[in-house]
Design an enzyme around this catalytic site. Sequence first.
Site, PDB file in Angstrom:
ATOM      1  N   ASP A 167       0.822  -1.193   0.000  1.00 53.36           N
ATOM      2  CA  ASP A 167       0.000   0.000   0.000  1.00 53.36           C
ATOM      3  C   ASP A 167       0.864   1.254   0.000  1.00 53.36           C
ATOM      4  O   ASP A 167       1.581   1.514   0.964  1.00 53.36           O
ATOM      5  CB  ASP A 167      -0.887  -0.040   1.258  1.00 53.36           C
ATOM      6  CG  ASP A 167      -1.906   1.073   1.283  1.00 53.36           C
ATOM      7  OD1 ASP A 167      -1.923   1.892   0.341  1.00 53.36           O
ATOM      8  OD2 ASP A 167      -2.682   1.125   2.244  1.00 53.36           O
TER       9      ASP A 167
ATOM     10  N   ASP B 146      -2.371   6.452  -5.961  1.00 54.09           N
ATOM     11  CA  ASP B 146      -2.524   5.512  -4.862  1.00 54.09           C
ATOM     12  C   ASP B 146      -2.614   4.091  -5.417  1.00 54.09           C
ATOM     13  O   ASP B 146      -3.334   3.840  -6.380  1.00 54.09           O
ATOM     14  CB  ASP B 146      -3.816   5.873  -4.105  1.00 54.09           C
ATOM     15  CG  ASP B 146      -4.025   5.016  -2.875  1.00 54.09           C
ATOM     16  OD1 ASP B 146      -3.025   4.598  -2.259  1.00 54.09           O
ATOM     17  OD2 ASP B 146      -5.195   4.760  -2.526  1.00 54.09           O
TER      18      ASP B 146
END
Length: 491
Positions: free
Chosen positions: A170, A369
């Site tokens: 992430d 992201d």
Amino acid sequence: MDVQSVIACNNRSSKTSSHKEAQVMTAVPTSSSLLLACVLIFSACSLPSSSVGSQAVSVASLFPSSLCSSSSSDNAVNNRKSTLSVIHRFGPCNRGSSSKDRQNHAQLLRQDDERVSSIQSKLSGIAGDQSLASSNVRIPAKSGSTFAIGNYVVTIGLGNPKKDLNVLFDTGSDLTWTQCRPCAGFCYNQTDQVFDPSQSSSYANVSCSSTTCSQIRSGTSAAPGCAGSACVYGVKYGDGSFTVGLFATERLTLSPAEVIENFQFGCGQNNRGLFGRVAGLIGLGRDRISLVEQTASKYGRYFSYCLPSLSSSLGHLSFGNSGGSSAFTPMITLSDPSFYGINLVGISVGGNKLSIPQTIFSNAGTVIDSGTTITRLPQTAYKALQAAFRQGMKNYTMVPAVSPFDTCYDFSKYDEVSIPKVMFTFGGGLNVDLDPTGILYVLSRAQVCLAFAGNADDRSVGIYGNTQQKTFEVTYDVAGGRIGFGPNGCQ
Ligand SMILES: *[C@@H]1O[C@H](CO)[C@@H](O)[C@H](O)[C@H]1NC(C)=O
Ligand SMILES: *[C@@H]1O[C@H](CO)[C@@H](O)[C@H](O)[C@H]1NC(C)=O
Ligand SMILES: *[C@@H]1O[C@H](CO)[C@@H](O)[C@H](O)[C@H]1NC(C)=O
């Protein structure tokens, strides 16, 4: 506060080839010499565009296989020692996912909304402690703590002897953590055996009195206290998921040749939430506890990944600069410096640049992201994209949409469809010509949607999500302050 009770607290709870020459083939040359000139000067050339605004896409190519296709096509994994295979959390390559998980679009899209909300509220300064009041785990959220989890998984080795763990990666999180025995509070079910620090000779607690511990407390994942002399960390994600445990150091093995000693991580004693059956998470954000920062001297704050076009294929995650042919755009720092910002400046549909005022993008800003699935655009930009896309799709029957989508089509009568090309332009003239699987989100053959969503206004930050990153080698050159997109990173 009683720290043991913090840890142990009992909570409630066919592809077209169009993308292959991403920089070059985005418009039709008027002559071959012009094409040559354009190839030579690469992305700096802007040509008149016309009829090649659409691309033929085989409908079957939009569907993942029910079996994992671990083709050896992913040379990156074979050739580079600091490279891990990336698999989709809900795809057949993830040995931990059940077939039930695989089709759960509703859950995935709901979690995506939650992630978007928490990124947006962090960047608008709205995020505070309020969400914590609803939980009896006292984790000061402060500015830093993050949000729900991503969809892509890698396998890392932890400890000596090494134990393999399937973890999410992430770019929107910093702390790396895994569930740990004895699970003093709670461990959810995971595919791998839960990591047991008492069986590892390289495990050590971080001392409560160390600078490292006070940094983690004042940094992104504020810790609620100490357990004896050991440092306690806690992270609460935007969807209410959390992990609390001992902040510790371990030997981290990324690949047989790549071993990182004394890697700081969270050994989670109390973990709840929508983590599926993965063992934890590796954080690739910009804070000092992220893997990127902890390995700065080894890999130079440089990493890249490729997310596969289908959930049945493999991608990769690599650390360090081993060359490659990416074109770059400057990395932007947003109001919360732990996010990777990128300068979106324009969108083209069917070869035509949409007329969207530059200020629409620059006022809101854009985060790139790895964990957000669907790109979110300022409302005005999304409306322009939606209108142009619908125009190019007039031949197909629209069907009712599901949130966050509003533009879906029935492809059940077709083997092949013709869809408009979609290209994003970033600061510095970087053009990213999306893969068809980065334009369409397939719920079923009878419901294939434009894979973007609009924000409620033009003020909230935009997010460049992972669907739109598929097949590119996406490079984060943090030291160089730039983000790159290279074509054909994986299939
Ligand atoms: C975890 O798995 C065990 C055995 O497979 C099962 O009995 C238990 O109910 C599961 N726990 C949760 C919280 O899902
Ligand atoms: C780490 O700290 C915990 C909590 O104080 C303790 O139970 C454990 O034995 C410590 N582990 C090591 C290896 O020192
Ligand atoms: C729609 O279909 C017609 C007839 O098959 C074709 O000529 C036309 O090019 C198609 N338009 C688009 C936008 O695909």
